[in-house]
Structure formats: structure tokens, C-alpha cells
Design a protein around this motif. Structure first.
Motif, PDB file in Angstrom:
ATOM      1  N   LEU A 113     -16.487  12.908  -9.478  1.00 54.40           N
ATOM      2  CA  LEU A 113     -16.780  14.341 -10.088  1.00 54.40           C
ATOM      3  C   LEU A 113     -16.698  14.136 -11.673  1.00 54.40           C
ATOM      4  O   LEU A 113     -17.290  15.141 -12.651  1.00 54.40           O
ATOM      5  N   ASP A 114     -16.236  13.091 -12.200  1.00 51.52           N
ATOM      6  CA  ASP A 114     -15.972  12.622 -13.772  1.00 51.52           C
ATOM      7  C   ASP A 114     -17.104  12.118 -14.450  1.00 51.52           C
ATOM      8  O   ASP A 114     -17.150  11.980 -15.778  1.00 51.52           O
ATOM      9  N   GLN A 153     -16.221  22.064 -14.336  1.00 47.47           N
ATOM     10  CA  GLN A 153     -16.166  20.758 -13.902  1.00 47.47           C
ATOM     11  C   GLN A 153     -14.448  20.278 -14.155  1.00 47.47           C
ATOM     12  O   GLN A 153     -14.304  19.722 -13.196  1.00 47.47           O
ATOM     13  N   GLN A 156     -12.645  21.677 -11.373  1.00 48.99           N
ATOM     14  CA  GLN A 156     -12.738  20.870  -9.946  1.00 48.99           C
ATOM     15  C   GLN A 156     -12.234  19.749 -10.119  1.00 48.99           C
ATOM     16  O   GLN A 156     -11.543  19.086  -8.967  1.00 48.99           O
ATOM     17  N   THR A 244     -26.170  21.791  -9.608  1.00 49.10           N
ATOM     18  CA  THR A 244     -25.294  21.192  -8.732  1.00 49.10           C
ATOM     19  C   THR A 244     -24.865  21.859  -7.448  1.00 49.10           C
ATOM     20  O   THR A 244     -24.621  23.071  -7.578  1.00 49.10           O
ATOM     21  N   LEU A 249     -20.152  18.871  -7.148  1.00 48.68           N
ATOM     22  CA  LEU A 249     -20.967  18.553  -8.602  1.00 48.68           C
ATOM     23  C   LEU A 249     -21.937  17.719  -8.588  1.00 48.68           C
ATOM     24  O   LEU A 249     -22.692  17.283  -9.640  1.00 48.68           O
ATOM     25  N   PHE A 264     -25.151  24.250 -14.886  1.00 51.36           N
ATOM     26  CA  PHE A 264     -24.037  23.930 -16.065  1.00 51.36           C
ATOM     27  C   PHE A 264     -25.036  23.655 -17.197  1.00 51.36           C
ATOM     28  O   PHE A 264     -26.351  22.884 -17.070  1.00 51.36           O
ATOM     29  N   ASN A 277     -21.506  27.939 -17.691  1.00 52.91           N
ATOM     30  CA  ASN A 277     -22.087  27.716 -16.458  1.00 52.91           C
ATOM     31  C   ASN A 277     -21.927  29.101 -15.928  1.00 52.91           C
ATOM     32  O   ASN A 277     -21.469  29.956 -16.373  1.00 52.91           O
TER      33      ASN A 277
END
Length: 280
Positions: A113-114, A153, A156, A244, A249, A264, A277
């Protein structure tokens, strides 16, 4: 309104509260605006006690210049919060109070996710976010914590963090609050001139048009259209745009009616980095 500078002071006060009281936490980095107020108001509506943290977290800045330019407006922030409610508890610690003598982020595995979007452009940013959010959640032990969807982001990733660390808290995502012309509210907007602020509303107008196109066109077609719009728009430099899966994502190539999607975007306006977003 009570303002606490140390963890001990805050914790000692929280321990005096009735155990049946629901406790809400709104983590912020200060420079508060109407978007923050909406988070605080929602927390007040849903909890007996609300803690607002004001702390410019150094470990989530990959750019020292960006950290140096970040506004510190504690007096104005406290005045704004007092107009919302005099019952808010404010936690405004120093970096040393939070981190001790070694200001360093923890390392997390956010399962990908990062690594996309913000993570691809800002080294270690989400490790810094995770470090401060985990520290605040473990200190305050809120029933609910409130975060804006402008940083979707981040939202999440915090949900992933809470699940991984088994922290018993409900993470509440709150809708993006926008200026009258559509620009997503952000502390960074204060660094924009009035004409540029107006011009930056192009970001949201483009996202709205992209949402409409996404109903009938494939993701690549929509992405290419967005890029073309920014190539023709002087004064706004597109850093990235992605469509996404809203949950994972992961960038998409084909659509599935059972899944939810989100677009995004990150744009530079005269050196000021703006993100936004939209749900598709």
C-alpha cells in the motif's frame, strides 16, 4: 479547552474520565482549516470526549525544505478549535516529547500500500505516518480516530496498521472538504497566491470530468486524457495520476463491476505540491 504538552499530563487527565465515555481522536499537524474542523465536529458528534493532536511530525517529511516551510500556527489553531468547542482536549507535544532523543521512524510492512503513488515519490513517508499514528493511538486509546479522505492512501495504510498491530480502534474516514471553486482544502493552499489558488481548481474539474469518462471508457483512455489536459494547462505540472482499486490501491487496466475504483493525482502549482482524489 485544555492544552497538554506532555504525554503524562494528557494520560493522567484521560484516566479521570468516566470509563463509559466514548473517546475520539483527531490527529493533525496544525495549520488548521475548515477541513480539520469537519473532522473535529464529526468526532464531537460521535463521542463524549475528543482529543485533537497538533504535532508537525518530522519523520514523515522526506524533504527537509518542505518540513521547514510547514506552517506552525498554534495560537490560531487553538482559537479556531475554541470556536468549535471549549471542551476539546488538545495535545501539542514537542518532537523530543514524542520521540525522545532519537527522532526516527519505525519500519512497517504495509503489503504494498505504501509503495505506489505517494510512496513512490516520498521515501519513508508512510513509515513516519505509521510511527506517529501508532504512538498516538496507543497513548490516547480512543474508541474512534478520524482521518480525511483527501489523504486516501494514508487512510488505507492506517487501516492496515491498526489491523496488523491489533489496535482496538475504529478508523473513521471523512469526506474531502473543498474550497468554493473545488480545490481540496489543505494547509499547503496558504502558500498559493490568490490567482494560482483559483487556477488550481482545474485539478478537481479534471477529476470530475474523468469520473464521467470512466463510466464509458477504459482506465488507460481516461489516464491519457487527464495527462493531455495538464500538458495544455500552463502553471500546473502533473507529477502522477493513477486509477486504482480503492481497496488494494493497485493500478488497474480492466474494470470489474464488483469492485470500487478511485483516481489519484499529484500536481505542482508554482512549487507547491497538491494532491487530490475522487471515487469513480
Amino acid at each position: 479547552m485544555l492544552v497538554f504538552k506532555t504525554k503524562k499530563e494528557l494520560l493522567d487527565y484521560i484516566l479521570t474520565l468516566p470509563k463509559k465515555n466514548k473517546l475520539g481522536l483527531v490527529p493533525t499537524m496544525g495549520a488548521l482549516h475548515t477541513g480539520h474542523v469537519s473532522l473535529v465536529q464529526k468526532a464531537i458528534d460521535e463521542n463524549e470526549t475528543v482529543v485533537v493532536s497538533i504535532f508537525v511530525n518530522p519523520t514523515q517529511f522526506d524533504n527537509k525544505e518542505d518540513l521547514a516551510k510547514y506552517p506552525h500556527t498554534l495560537d490560531a489553531d487553538l482559537e479556531l478549535l475554541s470556536n468549535v468547542s471549549e471542551d476539546i482536549l488538545v495535545f501539542s507535544p514537542s518532537a523530543k516529547e514524542v520521540y525522545g532523543s532519537k527522532i526516527k521512524a519505525k519500519k512497517y510492512d504495509f503489503e504494498g500500500l505504501d509503495t505506489v503513488m505517494e510512496g513512490a515519490f516520498r521515501d519513508d513517508h508512510f513509515n513516519g505516518v505509521g510511527t506517529i499514528v501508532e504512538a498516538l493511538l496507543l497513548l490516547v486509546k480512543p474508541d474512534r480516530a478520524y482521518f480525511g479522505e483527501k489523504d486516501f492512501q494514508q487512510l488505507q495504510i492506517i487501516r492496515k496498521l491498526v489491523k496488523q498491530q491489533e489496535i482496538p480502534v475504529e478508523i473513521v474516514g471523512c469526506a474531502i472538504v473543498r474550497e468554493p471553486h473545488g480545490l481540496a482544502m489543505s494547509s499547503r493552499n496558504e502558500r498559493l497566491s490568490k490567482p494560482l489558488r483559483q487556477k488550481a481548481s482545474f485539478i478537481y474539474r479534471t477529476l470530475l470530468a474523468a469520473k464521467e469518462k470512466f463510466g464509458t471508457e477504459n482506465a488507460n483512455s481516461v489516464l491519457n486524457w487527464i495527462k493531455e489536459q495538464f500538458e495544455e494547462e500552463e502553471g500546473l505540472e502533473l507529477e502522477y495520476v493513477e486509477i486504482t482499486d480503492a481497496e488494494t490501491l493497485n493500478p488497474i487496466t480492466t474494470k470489474n463491476e464488483k469492485l470500487k475504483y478511485r483516481a489519484f493525482i499529484a500536481v505542482y502549482a508554482d512549487g507547491v505540491r497538491l494532491i487530490d482524489n475522487i471515487a469513480l
